[in-house]
Scaffold this active site. Structure first.
Site, PDB file in Angstrom:
ATOM      1  N   PHE A 210     -33.319  32.403 -55.304  1.00 12.28           N
ATOM      2  CA  PHE A 210     -34.251  31.502 -55.971  1.00 12.28           C
ATOM      3  C   PHE A 210     -33.551  30.197 -56.359  1.00 12.28           C
ATOM      4  O   PHE A 210     -32.489  30.213 -56.969  1.00 12.28           O
ATOM      5  CB  PHE A 210     -34.840  32.184 -57.211  1.00 12.28           C
ATOM      6  CG  PHE A 210     -35.782  31.294 -57.973  1.00 12.28           C
ATOM      7  CD1 PHE A 210     -36.966  30.845 -57.385  1.00 12.28           C
ATOM      8  CD2 PHE A 210     -35.478  30.882 -59.263  1.00 12.28           C
ATOM      9  CE1 PHE A 210     -37.819  30.002 -58.079  1.00 12.28           C
ATOM     10  CE2 PHE A 210     -36.338  30.047 -59.957  1.00 12.28           C
ATOM     11  CZ  PHE A 210     -37.515  29.602 -59.363  1.00 12.28           C
ATOM     12  N   GLN A 211     -34.149  29.097 -55.982  1.00  8.15           N
ATOM     13  CA  GLN A 211     -33.621  27.758 -56.256  1.00  8.15           C
ATOM     14  C   GLN A 211     -32.212  27.533 -55.715  1.00  8.15           C
ATOM     15  O   GLN A 211     -31.423  26.786 -56.285  1.00  8.15           O
ATOM     16  CB  GLN A 211     -33.683  27.437 -57.749  1.00  8.15           C
ATOM     17  CG  GLN A 211     -35.140  27.356 -58.230  1.00  8.15           C
ATOM     18  CD  GLN A 211     -35.278  26.726 -59.597  1.00  8.15           C
ATOM     19  OE1 GLN A 211     -34.411  26.859 -60.442  1.00  8.15           O
ATOM     20  NE2 GLN A 211     -36.410  26.054 -59.810  1.00  8.15           N
TER      21      GLN A 211
ATOM     22  N   MET B  76     -43.500  -7.110 -50.061  1.00  3.66           N
ATOM     23  CA  MET B  76     -42.541  -7.416 -49.002  1.00  3.66           C
ATOM     24  C   MET B  76     -43.026  -6.866 -47.657  1.00  3.66           C
ATOM     25  O   MET B  76     -42.839  -7.493 -46.615  1.00  3.66           O
ATOM     26  CB  MET B  76     -41.162  -6.844 -49.359  1.00  3.66           C
ATOM     27  CG  MET B  76     -40.057  -7.303 -48.429  1.00  3.66           C
ATOM     28  SD  MET B  76     -39.938  -9.107 -48.352  1.00  3.66           S
ATOM     29  CE  MET B  76     -38.634  -9.432 -49.537  1.00  3.66           C
TER      30      MET B  76
ATOM     31  N   LYS C 172     -23.596  29.488 -61.303  1.00  2.78           N
ATOM     32  CA  LYS C 172     -23.976  29.897 -62.650  1.00  2.78           C
ATOM     33  C   LYS C 172     -22.991  30.895 -63.261  1.00  2.78           C
ATOM     34  O   LYS C 172     -22.730  30.861 -64.467  1.00  2.78           O
ATOM     35  CB  LYS C 172     -25.375  30.513 -62.622  1.00  2.78           C
ATOM     36  CG  LYS C 172     -25.936  30.768 -64.012  1.00  2.78           C
ATOM     37  CD  LYS C 172     -27.399  31.119 -63.961  1.00  2.78           C
ATOM     38  CE  LYS C 172     -27.960  31.308 -65.366  1.00  2.78           C
ATOM     39  NZ  LYS C 172     -29.386  31.637 -65.332  1.00  2.78           N
TER      40      LYS C 172
ATOM     41  N   GLU D  26     -35.418  13.799 -62.158  1.00  2.00           N
ATOM     42  CA  GLU D  26     -33.997  13.641 -61.823  1.00  2.00           C
ATOM     43  C   GLU D  26     -33.711  12.304 -61.137  1.00  2.00           C
ATOM     44  O   GLU D  26     -32.634  11.740 -61.275  1.00  2.00           O
ATOM     45  CB  GLU D  26     -33.520  14.797 -60.933  1.00  2.00           C
ATOM     46  CG  GLU D  26     -33.335  16.122 -61.664  1.00  2.00           C
ATOM     47  CD  GLU D  26     -34.608  16.955 -61.738  1.00  2.00           C
ATOM     48  OE1 GLU D  26     -35.680  16.464 -61.320  1.00  2.00           O
ATOM     49  OE2 GLU D  26     -34.538  18.110 -62.217  1.00  2.00           O
TER      50      GLU D  26
HETATM   51  C1  LIG Z   1     -38.497   4.418 -51.602  1.00  2.00           C
HETATM   52  C2  LIG Z   1     -38.893   3.292 -50.736  1.00  2.00           C
HETATM   53  N1  LIG Z   1     -39.998   3.406 -49.946  1.00  2.00           N
HETATM   54  C3  LIG Z   1     -40.376   2.376 -49.152  1.00  2.00           C
HETATM   55  C4  LIG Z   1     -39.668   1.217 -49.124  1.00  2.00           C
HETATM   56  C5  LIG Z   1     -40.097   0.070 -48.219  1.00  2.00           C
HETATM   57  N2  LIG Z   1     -40.470  -1.107 -49.005  1.00  2.00           N
HETATM   58  C6  LIG Z   1     -39.621  -2.138 -49.209  1.00  2.00           C
HETATM   59  S1  LIG Z   1     -40.263  -3.333 -50.194  1.00  2.00           S
HETATM   60  C7  LIG Z   1     -41.716  -2.497 -50.326  1.00  2.00           C
HETATM   61  C8  LIG Z   1     -42.836  -3.063 -51.143  1.00  2.00           C
HETATM   62  C9  LIG Z   1     -42.579  -2.970 -52.586  1.00  2.00           C
HETATM   63  O1  LIG Z   1     -43.756  -3.279 -53.281  1.00  2.00           O
HETATM   64  P1  LIG Z   1     -43.666  -3.671 -54.796  1.00  2.00           P
HETATM   65  O2  LIG Z   1     -42.878  -2.688 -55.540  1.00  2.00           O
HETATM   66  O3  LIG Z   1     -45.045  -3.918 -55.301  1.00  2.00           O
HETATM   67  O4  LIG Z   1     -42.838  -5.026 -54.770  1.00  2.00           O
HETATM   68  P2  LIG Z   1     -43.246  -6.452 -54.140  1.00  2.00           P
HETATM   69  O5  LIG Z   1     -42.644  -6.546 -52.789  1.00  2.00           O
HETATM   70  O6  LIG Z   1     -44.734  -6.505 -54.094  1.00  2.00           O
HETATM   71  O7  LIG Z   1     -42.659  -7.436 -55.077  1.00  2.00           O
HETATM   72  C10 LIG Z   1     -41.679  -1.310 -49.605  1.00  2.00           C
HETATM   73  C11 LIG Z   1     -42.801  -0.374 -49.483  1.00  2.00           C
HETATM   74  C12 LIG Z   1     -38.523   1.147 -49.943  1.00  2.00           C
HETATM   75  N3  LIG Z   1     -37.724   0.074 -49.956  1.00  2.00           N
HETATM   76  N4  LIG Z   1     -38.175   2.175 -50.734  1.00  2.00           N
END
Ligand SMILES: Cc1ncc(C[n+]2csc(CCOP(=O)(O)OP(=O)(O)O)c2C)c(N)n1
Ligand SMILES: [Mg+2]
Lengths: 173, 576
Positions: free
Chosen positions: B127-128, B487, B177, B65
């Site tokens: 349920f659900q 990042m 439902k 989803e």
């Molecule tokens: C759902 C979610 N969990 C955690 C984060 C925190 N977060 C921001 S950037 C990042 C790293 C992303 O890694 P990647 O997808 O490999 O991209 P890169 O920065 O390496 O280009 C994280 C963990 C987020 N933004 N969203």
């Protein structure tokens, strides 16, 4: 600063949730909230008393409330000429020989005794919140067992003085 | 319960019209052509109606989803029409929460239908059953639970109206439902919208417009900040006309990219945490800041104390609550962006005397352009983005995930045209980029759609590879693979004493084999020469492609405004 905000809302399920949830999320403290039907079917009115630091935050909360689909009107009526009332029920510990003494205290407040038992009696008072506070303080030495307050409700007086007449007139500071 | 069972039985024989059939009719009436959905118990009657509709309404089955709602967001961003989502009750609905919040933050129109247990058992922990109304109240523009079949026409009409007008946003409709399975006794009357509390202001106040025009004439250092509101209002052309008429330089926000042509001499590029030097210094030094449809997000403004400290601020926004929320505003204009710009263009006020300002900004652009250095130990991600830009002529629809690659894409994939850029700005949702590209490709089958994703984020929603294979959607997936949550790694290196805590992805799937196992062409590329050789061919391929691009792990996004710092306190503005 304390502000009185009234909301005219459509009486649909979830609207109270939206309003209180919004205030909580945007970190506004609700001091009291009262809700009831109005003269128009399907329309309810809420009266909120909120504690807000500054004008900018006040403006923000008003706008956020206004944005809700089921909210028809938001007014900050704090600085208007308004009628403000609250109702409180106060249960005081009292044996029968103190009853007339307590009667003497509540009489000037136009409060009344609405329930009596062996160990306690219940006082009902309506008025502005400060008036209720004052009576509570006077009754405290007798031993207060329970207090229930409705929260404040308010609306504009029929006659609104011109802005310059209002000057510093305010019911809650 | 018993009643419900009986109704269901009844339906399998040749059926009288149900609430679900009515719903499908209503969706067709709203001009819906695509449903983004996933079935389950509480929506079985709706899926029965979809079956009976015999393909007259297209349904795309996703694999999670979350994937499908991000796809619906991508679709909404490209078409400007609400993306329509269907999920079952309980876990189906809760899996949507991230996407609904994302759409709320980035003002994307969605109409989300969730199944609910029958009315007779709501509140019994059936349920659900999940309290979807309470869960989604703070993350929707509005939500409804349908209490009677006869309300359905009005609610559907209102939901589409609310989602797509004013400041767009997600609207959820929870359908018990027994409502969707319930038999229609008579054809309901045509519905009317009944929303006395919802009347968005779209026309600007003429006095405020005049005030702004006069301020423009008097300004020495004016600058326009263009946000996504310009795109939602389809006002890019008007923005360009206004900026050119008075020679006003333009900064765009992350979500506003494309609202103003990046190759215009008046364009300063993106502002904010990883914005250009010229854009951020312009926002710092300006004496008249004209914000059109941006919400002064903290990732744009940096520390508010240092944001536009010398400026008179004008703010055009369709949402009055955004005006003055973060930045004190002297000229508030509640309006649709296009309406306001059209009014501004016809004002007769003079143009400002800002030659010196434009000259200064031009020098900043020359002196401090975006920069990166090639290193021997791996491909440069910035260069990779430039290569993708080149091979697509700068004309692709680009979606991104969240992280370093997102910022590099924002910096180096410049746009001449609006409505080509899809990214998760407000919520910063990892897992957004790839499914959003699916939605974009569905919305615009003829366009080249590129999903620029991180190796981390891609793994959050990659199961939707099935969908692009099944539907032969020629999405091009570029994994900017730095073997890290880049990042996070960057912040740890720069702001947490180089303590690299849990941000390296030590093991990864073989992305090429993974793609192939889904029936999709895949290729791994780890050097410039191969990229130059193969990229044109991969993009020419008439079908989906996944390219696992190995890039330098140590590379960082610059310039950067560290958290808490002012917009003028950028680091990494020049090579060291
Ligand atoms: C759902 C979610 N969990 C955690 C984060 C925190 N977060 C921001 S950037 C990042 C790293 C992303 O890694 P990647 O997808 O490999 O991209 P890169 O920065 O390496 O280009 C994280 C963990 C987020 N933004 N969203
Ligand atoms: Mg990565």
């Amino acid at each position: 600063m304390k502000r009185i905000i009234t909301l005219t809302v459509q009486d649909r399920s979830g609207v109270l949730n939206r309003v209180t949830g919004l205030l909580q999320r945007r970190q506004f403290n609700i001091e009291s909230i009262s809700v009831g039907p109005t003269e128009t079917e399907g329309i309810s009115k809420m009266t909120l008393v909120v504690e807000i630091e500054d004008e900018q935050r006040l403006e923000q909360v008003t706008k956020q409330l206004n944005k809700q689909i089921d909210v028809l009107k938001v007014s900050d009526i704090t600085d208007k000429a308004i009628v403000v009332r609250e109702l409180a029920l106060i249960k005081v510990a009292s044996s029968s020989h103190l009853r007339s003494e307590i009667n003497g205290i509540i009489d000037p407040f136009r409060a009344s005794i609405i329930d009596v038992s062996k160990e306690s009696l219940a006082v009902q008072i309506t008025g502005r919140p400060e008036k209720i506070d004052a009576l509570i303080e006077l009754l405290r030495p007798y031993g207060i067992k329970e207090i229930a307050r409705t929260g404040l409700t308010a609306f504009l007086r029929g006659y609104q003085p011109q802005v310059n007449e209002l000057a510093t007139y305010s019911l809650i500071k | 319960m018993k009643v419900e069972a009986k109704q269901l039985e009844f339906q399998t024989s040749i059926a009288p019209k149900t609430g679900a059939d009515l719903l499908i009719d209503l969706l067709k009436n709203e001009g819906v052509d695509t449903l983004f959905g996933y079935p389950g118990g509480a929506v079985l009657p709706i899926y029965d109606a979809i079956y009976r509709a015999q393909g007259t309404i297209k349904h795309i089955l996703f694999r999670h989803e979350q994937g499908m709602i991000h796809a619906a967001e991508g679709y909404a961003r490209i078409t400007g029409k609400p993306g329509v989502v269907i999920a079952t009750s309980g876990p189906g609905a809760t899996n949507l929460v991230t996407g609904i919040t994302d759409a709320m933050m980035d003002s994307l129109p969605l109409v989300v239908f969730t199944g609910q247990v029958a009315r007779s058992v709501i509140g019994t922990d059936a349920f659900q059953e999940a309290d979807v109304m309470a869960i989604t109240t703070p993350i929707t523009k509005h939500n409804y639970q349908v209490q009677s079949i006869s309300d359905l026409p009005r609610i559907v009409k209102e939901a589409f109206h609310i989602a797509s007008t004013g400041r767009p946003g997600p609207v959820l409709v929870d359908i018990p439902k027994d409502i969707s399975a319930g038999v229609l006794v008579e054809e309901p009357e045509k519905a009317c919208i009944d929303l006395p509390g919802y009347q968005p202001t779209t026309k600007p106040n003429p006095l405020q417009i005049k005030k702004l025009a006069d301020s423009v004439a008097k300004a020495k250092k004016p600058v326009i900040l263009a946000g996504a509101g310009v795109l939602h209002g389809k006002a890019s052309r008007e923005l360009t006309a206004f900026a050119e008429k008075h020679q006003l330089p333009v900064v765009t926000t992350l979500l506003g990219l494309g609202a103003f042509p990046a190759d215009s001499p008046l364009s300063l590029g993106m502002g904010g945490m990883h914005g250009t030097y010229a854009a951020n210094i312009a926002l710092y030094e300006t004496d008249l800041l004209i914000n059109i449809g941006a919400r002064f997000d903290d990732r744009l403004t940096g520390n508010l104390k240092h944001f536009a400290p010398h400026a008179k601020v004008a703010h055009i926004d369709i949402d009055p609550a955004e005006i003055g929320k973060n930045v004190p505003t002297q000229i508030p204009i509640v309006s649709d962006a296009k309406e306001a710009l059209v009014e501004l263009i016809v004002q007769t006020a003079e143009s400002p005397e800002n030659k010196a300002w434009l000259e200064t900004l031009h020098q900043y652009k020359q002196e401090y352009p975006l920069w990166y250095k090639h290193e021997p130990d791996g491909m440069c991600p910035q260069w990779l983005i430039e290569a993708v830009h080149k091979v697509t002529n700068g004309e692709a629809i680009v979606t991104t995930d969240v992280g370093q690659h997102q910022m590099w894409a924002a910096q180096y994939y410049t746009f001449k045209e609006p409505h080509r850029w899809i990214t998760s700005g407000g919520l910063g949702t990892m897992g957004f980029g790839f499914p959003a590209a699916i939605g974009a490709q569905i919305a615009s089958p003829e366009s080249t759609v590129v999903a620029i994703v991180g190796d981390g984020g891609f793994q959050m929603t990659l199961q939707e590879l099935s969908v692009i294979y099944e539907r032969n959607l020629p999405v091009k997936i570029i994994i900017v693979n730095n073997g890290a949550l880049g990042m996070v790694r960057q912040w740890q290196e720069l702001l947490h004493g180089n303590r690299i805590s849990e941000s390296i992805l030590h093991t990864q799937p073989d992305f090429v084999k993974l793609a192939e196992s889904y029936g999709i062409r895949g290729m791994k590329i780890d050097n410039q020469e191969d990229l130059i050789t193969f990229l044109p061919e991969l993009f020419a391929h008439d079908g989906p492609v996944l390219v696992d691009c190995r890039v330098r792990q140590q590379e960082k996004v610059f310039p950067m405004i560290a958290p808490g710092k002012g917009i003028h306190e950028m680091i990494g503005v020049k090579p060291s």
